[in-house]
Design a protein around this motif. Structure first.
Motif, mmCIF file in Angstrom:
data_model
loop_
_atom_site.group_PDB
_atom_site.id
_atom_site.type_symbol
_atom_site.label_atom_id
_atom_site.label_comp_id
_atom_site.label_asym_id
_atom_site.label_seq_id
_atom_site.Cartn_x
_atom_site.Cartn_y
_atom_site.Cartn_z
ATOM 1 N N ILE A 10 8.608 -16.679 11.176
ATOM 2 C CA ILE A 10 9.965 -16.947 10.596
ATOM 3 C C ILE A 10 10.578 -15.626 10.363
ATOM 4 C CG2 ILE A 10 8.930 -16.813 8.163
ATOM 5 C CD1 ILE A 10 11.541 -19.382 9.495
ATOM 6 N N GLY A 11 9.912 -14.741 10.023
ATOM 7 C CA GLY A 11 10.667 -13.477 9.957
ATOM 8 C C GLY A 11 11.426 -12.855 11.257
ATOM 9 N N ARG A 12 10.994 -13.218 12.317
ATOM 10 C CA ARG A 12 11.524 -12.868 13.657
ATOM 11 C C ARG A 12 12.853 -13.658 13.600
ATOM 12 N NH1 ARG A 12 8.760 -11.148 18.475
ATOM 13 N NH2 ARG A 12 6.586 -10.623 17.952
ATOM 14 N N LYS A 13 13.051 -14.813 13.401
ATOM 15 C CA LYS A 13 13.939 -15.689 13.298
ATOM 16 C C LYS A 13 15.143 -14.979 12.348
ATOM 17 C CE LYS A 13 11.587 -19.825 14.632
ATOM 18 N NZ LYS A 13 11.052 -21.354 13.962
ATOM 19 N N PHE A 14 14.796 -14.711 11.155
ATOM 20 C CA PHE A 14 15.746 -14.070 10.327
ATOM 21 C C PHE A 14 16.269 -12.373 10.564
ATOM 22 C CE2 PHE A 14 14.488 -17.367 7.249
ATOM 23 C CZ PHE A 14 15.424 -17.311 6.421
ATOM 24 N N LEU A 15 15.267 -11.861 11.465
ATOM 25 C CA LEU A 15 15.510 -10.575 11.968
ATOM 26 C C LEU A 15 16.484 -10.662 13.052
ATOM 27 C CD1 LEU A 15 14.810 -7.629 12.226
ATOM 28 C CD2 LEU A 15 13.122 -8.019 13.589
ATOM 29 N N ARG A 16 16.622 -11.903 13.849
ATOM 30 C CA ARG A 16 17.662 -11.984 14.761
ATOM 31 C C ARG A 16 19.052 -11.974 14.034
ATOM 32 N NH1 ARG A 16 13.853 -15.361 17.426
ATOM 33 N NH2 ARG A 16 13.641 -14.789 19.769
ATOM 34 N N VAL A 41 20.628 -22.799 12.573
ATOM 35 C CA VAL A 41 21.719 -21.787 12.792
ATOM 36 C C VAL A 41 21.551 -21.126 14.238
ATOM 37 C CG1 VAL A 41 22.615 -19.304 12.015
ATOM 38 C CG2 VAL A 41 21.777 -21.125 10.463
ATOM 39 N N LEU A 42 20.364 -20.957 14.597
ATOM 40 C CA LEU A 42 19.922 -20.120 15.987
ATOM 41 C C LEU A 42 20.231 -21.024 17.061
ATOM 42 C CD1 LEU A 42 16.607 -18.048 14.846
ATOM 43 C CD2 LEU A 42 19.034 -17.153 15.477
ATOM 44 N N THR A 43 20.434 -22.180 16.836
ATOM 45 C CA THR A 43 20.437 -23.329 18.010
ATOM 46 C C THR A 43 21.944 -24.011 17.887
ATOM 47 O OG1 THR A 43 19.401 -25.137 16.879
ATOM 48 C CG2 THR A 43 18.120 -23.771 18.220
ATOM 49 N N CYS A 88 11.209 -11.561 5.379
ATOM 50 C CA CYS A 88 12.239 -12.247 5.459
ATOM 51 C C CYS A 88 12.079 -13.275 4.083
ATOM 52 C CB CYS A 88 12.618 -13.146 6.366
ATOM 53 S SG CYS A 88 11.622 -14.591 6.450
ATOM 54 N N ARG A 89 12.776 -13.633 3.425
ATOM 55 C CA ARG A 89 12.971 -14.389 2.334
ATOM 56 C C ARG A 89 12.180 -15.783 2.377
ATOM 57 N NH1 ARG A 89 19.480 -16.061 2.304
ATOM 58 N NH2 ARG A 89 19.528 -14.114 3.269
ATOM 59 N N GLU A 90 11.752 -16.051 3.383
ATOM 60 C CA GLU A 90 10.659 -17.154 3.399
ATOM 61 C C GLU A 90 9.295 -16.577 3.460
ATOM 62 O OE1 GLU A 90 11.441 -20.700 5.749
ATOM 63 O OE2 GLU A 90 13.844 -20.426 5.570
ATOM 64 N N ASP A 91 9.213 -15.351 3.527
ATOM 65 C CA ASP A 91 7.579 -14.816 3.593
ATOM 66 C C ASP A 91 7.125 -14.865 2.056
ATOM 67 O OD1 ASP A 91 7.488 -14.041 6.135
ATOM 68 O OD2 ASP A 91 8.575 -12.487 5.963
ATOM 69 N N ALA A 92 6.089 -15.170 2.005
ATOM 70 C CA ALA A 92 5.099 -15.342 0.690
ATOM 71 C C ALA A 92 5.358 -13.853 0.011
ATOM 72 C CB ALA A 92 3.983 -15.709 0.675
ATOM 73 N N ASP A 93 5.371 -12.612 0.552
ATOM 74 C CA ASP A 93 5.393 -11.556 -0.335
ATOM 75 C C ASP A 93 6.789 -10.875 -0.187
ATOM 76 O OD1 ASP A 93 5.056 -11.348 2.600
ATOM 77 O OD2 ASP A 93 3.493 -9.928 2.710
#
Length: 264
Positions: A10-16, A41-43, A88-93
């Motif tokens: 999921i972080g890869r998607k936010f990184l884009r 958003v990405l699609t 990214c903001r959806e990561d647990a840490d």
């Protein structure tokens, strides 16, 4: 020991989106609210993107270009070389306190380790050209507060910031240094040894891509993160219009506690 991945799926998607031209945290929030999630958003087509408030043709084109995998892979590779994780903001840490402000970093680059207890944090900030009194008080409060269980957050600058980090380390406590540049660089250079100590007892963090060089234009954004990571901000000796007061202003915007140390 199992290695920790540089970035989650999921972080890869936010990184884009983080790498997309013209898409900051507030604009991304509007996009996600409109499309429902990051995948939406990405699609989305260019036309659909432009139906979101604040997204014109140029920004839409930047989002479409961000779907290119090569830029993301290059950024992840550079982060891995530097021993940096990208959250990214959806990561647990991802730090929970950042989720309570209107403009949380889309991605947070971390060198070191963040812990859940870091949510009990206090920021100590002040001038780079500090007096002997301010130096002693930054060390004192950094040490006392870290010894009491607070994580000390500051901006790693010369002067008060650096002494606050040192005070926390002197107490054997935790400290987080928020950079105004990418984590491939340690700035100021004379804090290289301090950086290694902070990594062992906390973390270096930045929202800027890994190779961004130090630039004063990035400091206001850095200062808002210092405030957002903290329960309150202690200002020790600050000049008019300087970075410490920008941090103080962010604290009031975020409804945090704000403290100021009287002069000598």
């Amino acid at each position: 020991m199992e290695s920790i991945e540089t970035v989650s799926e999921i972080g890869r998607k936010f990184l884009r989106m983080h790498l997309a031209s013209g898409v900051g945290p507030i604009r991304l929030r509007k996009l996600i609210e409109h499309f429902g999630d990051i995948d939406g958003v990405l699609t989305a087509s260019a036309g659909a993107l432009q139906r979101v408030d604040g997204v014109g043709p140029k920004v839409a084109e930047g989002i479409l270009q961000a779907r290119d995998e090569s830029a993301v892979e290059n950024e992840i590779a550079r982060a891995a070389e530097c021993g940096v994780r990208i959250l990214c903001r959806e990561d647990a840490d991802y730090p929970r306190p950042l989720l309570h402000v209107p403009d949380p970093p889309t991605c947070l680059y971390v060198r070191g380790e963040l812990q859940p207890t870091d949510s009990v944090a206090l920021a100590i900030v002040g001038t780079r050209r500090c007096s002997h009194y301010a130096r002693e008080q930054a060390l004192r409060f950094g040490e006392l507060l870290a010894g009491a269980g607070f994580t000390i957050v500051s901006g790693f600058a010369r002067g008060v910031d650096g002494f606050a980090h040192q005070g926390a380390l002197r107490a054997g406590g935790r400290t987080i240094a928020v950079f105004g540049n990418g984590l491939a660089h340690v700035y100021p250079e004379e804090h290289a040894e301090l950086a290694e100590k902070v990594i062992k007892s906390g973390a270096l963090v930045s929202e800027l891509t890994i190779d961004v060089a130090p630039d004063s234009k990035n400091f206001p954004g850095r200062n808002r993160i210092i405030a957002a990571l903290s329960l309150g901000v202690l200002v020790i000796e600050a000049g008019h219009g300087r970075g410490a007061l920008i941090t103080a202003e962010a604290a009031t915007d975020y409804n945090l506690e704000l403290f100021a140390l009287p002069g000598a």
